[in-house]
Design a protein around this motif. Structure first.
Motif, PDB file in Angstrom:
ATOM      1  N   ILE A 493      45.198  50.375  29.408  1.00 58.37           N
ATOM      2  CA  ILE A 493      44.006  50.180  28.588  1.00 58.37           C
ATOM      3  C   ILE A 493      43.621  48.718  28.624  1.00 58.37           C
ATOM      4  CG2 ILE A 493      42.974  50.437  26.316  1.00 58.37           C
ATOM      5  CD1 ILE A 493      43.687  53.030  27.710  1.00 58.37           C
ATOM      6  N   GLY A 499      37.513  51.554  27.592  1.00 60.65           N
ATOM      7  CA  GLY A 499      38.611  52.130  28.331  1.00 60.65           C
ATOM      8  C   GLY A 499      38.455  51.992  29.825  1.00 60.65           C
ATOM      9  N   THR A 500      39.475  52.436  30.473  1.00 61.55           N
ATOM     10  CA  THR A 500      39.480  52.402  31.929  1.00 61.55           C
ATOM     11  C   THR A 500      38.806  53.656  32.473  1.00 61.55           C
ATOM     12  OG1 THR A 500      41.648  53.425  31.938  1.00 61.55           O
ATOM     13  CG2 THR A 500      41.559  51.010  32.030  1.00 61.55           C
ATOM     14  N   GLY A 531      33.305  52.729  33.013  1.00 59.72           N
ATOM     15  CA  GLY A 531      34.586  52.192  32.585  1.00 59.72           C
ATOM     16  C   GLY A 531      35.039  51.087  33.496  1.00 59.72           C
TER      17      GLY A 531
END
Length: 553
Positions: A493, A499-500, A531
């Motif tokens: 993270i 977020g990723t 992301g």
């Protein structure tokens, strides 16, 4: 009627008549040749005329007005009409002129043959007549000589003084001459009989047959002329239906002209999308003038040095309202921001359509390459599958570049459409507060900032303030694209709030924000999911014309 019977003694006149017939045939052939040359020249001039008024045009110069489209349709029909005139000339040259010239040569040879036969027959008859005449003259001479000998013999026989030898000699001479006269008579009779027989054959067999051949030849020439006359007309008649279609096409093109549609195209071509300017405010320059004893009157203003120049104010306003003057020439920009909103929207829509077409071609090419790769994998003898991988990769990169371009232009299009809708919603009403001065909106969508209006009324709101609200709702434009070198599951993270992004190996993503030095790059999937991905996991390609990434704080 037979030439051989009725015209048995008109050999010379028939010779002249048949020569006149061939000359007339050649004259008609010359007429046809000149006619087809006229058709060829006419067709050539028509084609040159069409080429002159219908030059080659680029895609952007294609006519849109119905009057122009109809005119070019008429030019196309005229070009087809010229083609039919060429067909007429070609058919005349092949089926009429060519046939006439070939037939004329054959006719001349046939006439020459028949006349030679007639002259031979006449020469043979003349030869027979000469032989007969020669034998006749010989017979006449022999008879005269025999008469002389007879007179001499009779005179000597009655003369008592003549000797016997003289009498015998005269008698022998008479006998000889009489014998020669009889032989000449027999020869003359034979020659006369021969001549009469040959003369009968000449005038009852040979000459009638020769004259009959000449008559058949002349009649056949007449028939051939009639056939070529009909062929001459049939050539023209065969193209009449096509020429009629060409003329009907011209009439249909004239009926297709639509003045209302042309007017609509003019509006679509030149509509700027700007709002008309508002009323000019009243500029009161008498604020600092001392009033006299009479209430509500304003004294005549004096020419003070600190007073602004009205000409300068008018000139300044006029320079801003270039809609009524000469529009300044703006440089061409990639996002067409130099154009008025409506024209910018149309240009962007046109570019998006072109990019979508190019993208579809690349997609079709990628599918074809993948199918070929599958075939190679199943049948290695047909080719090496790995040889197609560079081309597939190049096609994928081109597809991503086109998708990025499409997304970028769609963002600009959304920006234009958002501004136009917000401007139409915020258009000030002219019926509210008639006594209050109204702000002036320039063609660029901004408002005048005259300092003299600050104490008269509150400033009008800037329309770009609302545009920012619309821009915040739009997704960030792509500044490039990247290809995943490794798979990333998104378990790490980056921060608590953002977020990723999970990605697979070889997956292509849009880059919407560059790495700021923390090792993460913000990207977007084709599905719209955004992301962060590790910068070391992707191969990034940025657009050359990109204005830079936008970073959220």
């Amino acid at each position: 009627m037979s030439w051989g019977i009725d015209l048995w003694d008109q050999f010379d006149n028939l010779d002249k008549h048949t020569q006149w017939g061939i000359d007339f045939l050649d004259r008609y052939a010359k007429f046809v040749k000149e006619r087809l040359e006229i058709e060829q020249a006419y067709a050539k001039q028509l084609r040159n005329l069409v080429k002159k008024y219908c030059p080659k045009r680029s895609k952007d110069d294609e006519p849109r007005f119905t009057s122009c489209i109809s005119f070019y349709s008429i030019l196309n029909e005229l070009n087809d009409y010229a083609g039919q005139r060429e067909v007429v000339a070609e058919e005349m040259g092949h089926k009429v002129y060519g046939e006439l010239m070939k037939y004329s040569q054959d006719l001349k040879c046939e006439r020459k043959h028949h006349l030679q036969e007639g002259r031979k027959a006449q020469q043979y008859l003349d030869h027979c007549w000469k032989q007969m005449d020669s034998s006749k003259k010989k017979f006449e001479r022999e008879c005269k000589e025999a008469e002389k000998c007879q007179l001499l013999y009779e005179r000597l026989d009655n003369d008592i003084n003549a000797t016997k030898s003289e009498v015998e000699k005269a008698k022998a001479q008479l006998y000889l001459r009489t014998h020669m006269a009889d032989e000449s008579k027999n020869e003359y009779a034979a020659q006369l009989q021969t001549f009469n027989r040959e003369q009968w054959k000449h005038f009852n067999s040979a000459i009638p047959q020769i004259f009959k051949n000449l008559q058949d030849m002349d009649q056949q020439r007449t028939v051939k002329l009639g056939e070529t006359y009909r062929s001459f007309a049939e050539v023209e008649r065969r193209v009449v239906p096509i020429i009629s279609k060409c003329l009907e096409g011209m009439v249909s093109a004239g009926k297709a002209v639509d003045e209302r549609k042309d007017s609509t195209i003019v509006v679509e071509s030149f509509k700027s999308g700007f709002e008309p300017p508002g009323d000019f405010p009243f500029e009161d320059f008498s604020q600092n003038i001392q009033r006299t004893g009479s209430d509500g009157t304003i004294g005549t203003p004096k020419n003070e040095g600190g007073k602004p120049d009205p000409k300068h104010s008018i000139s300044k306003a006029k320079n801003k309202l270039w809609l009524f003057g000469k529009k300044p020439k703006a440089p061409t920009l990639e996002d067409f921001s130099h154009l008025p909103p409506e024209q910018r929207r149309k240009k962007l829509q046109q570019r998006i359509e072109e990019l979508n077409k190019e993208l579809q071609k690349e997609v079709d090419q990628r599918d074809a390459l993948n199918k070929m790769k599958d075939v190679y994998e199943k049948n290695p003898q047909m080719g090496d599958p790995s040889s197609l991988q560079p081309k597939i990769s190049e096609t994928m990169c081109t597809m991503e570049r086109l998708r990025s371009e499409i997304h970028k232009n769609e963002s600009w299009l959304s920006e234009v459409e958002g501004k136009q809708s917000s401007r139409s919603d915020r258009r000030p009403s002219a019926d509210v507060n008639h006594h209050a001065p109204h702000g002036r909106e320039s063609p660029e969508g901004s408002y005048t900032d005259d300092p003299s209006q600050e104490h008269r009324s509150p400033p009008q709101p800037d329309p770009h303030e609302f545009d920012d609200e619309f821009d915040d709702d739009d997704p960030l434009p792509a500044i490039g694209h990247c290809k995943a070198l490794y798979a990333f599951d998104g378990k790490n993270i980056k921060s608590a709030n953002e977020g990723t992004l999970v990605m697979k190996e070889d997956e292509v993503l849009y880059v919407i924000e560059e790495d700021k030095g923390d090792g993460w790059t913000r990207a977007r999937k084709q599905s719209g999911e955004e992301g962060y991905v590790p910068s070391s996991y992707v191969d990034i390609t940025l657009e050359k014309n990109s204005k830079g990434a936008v970073t959220y704080i």
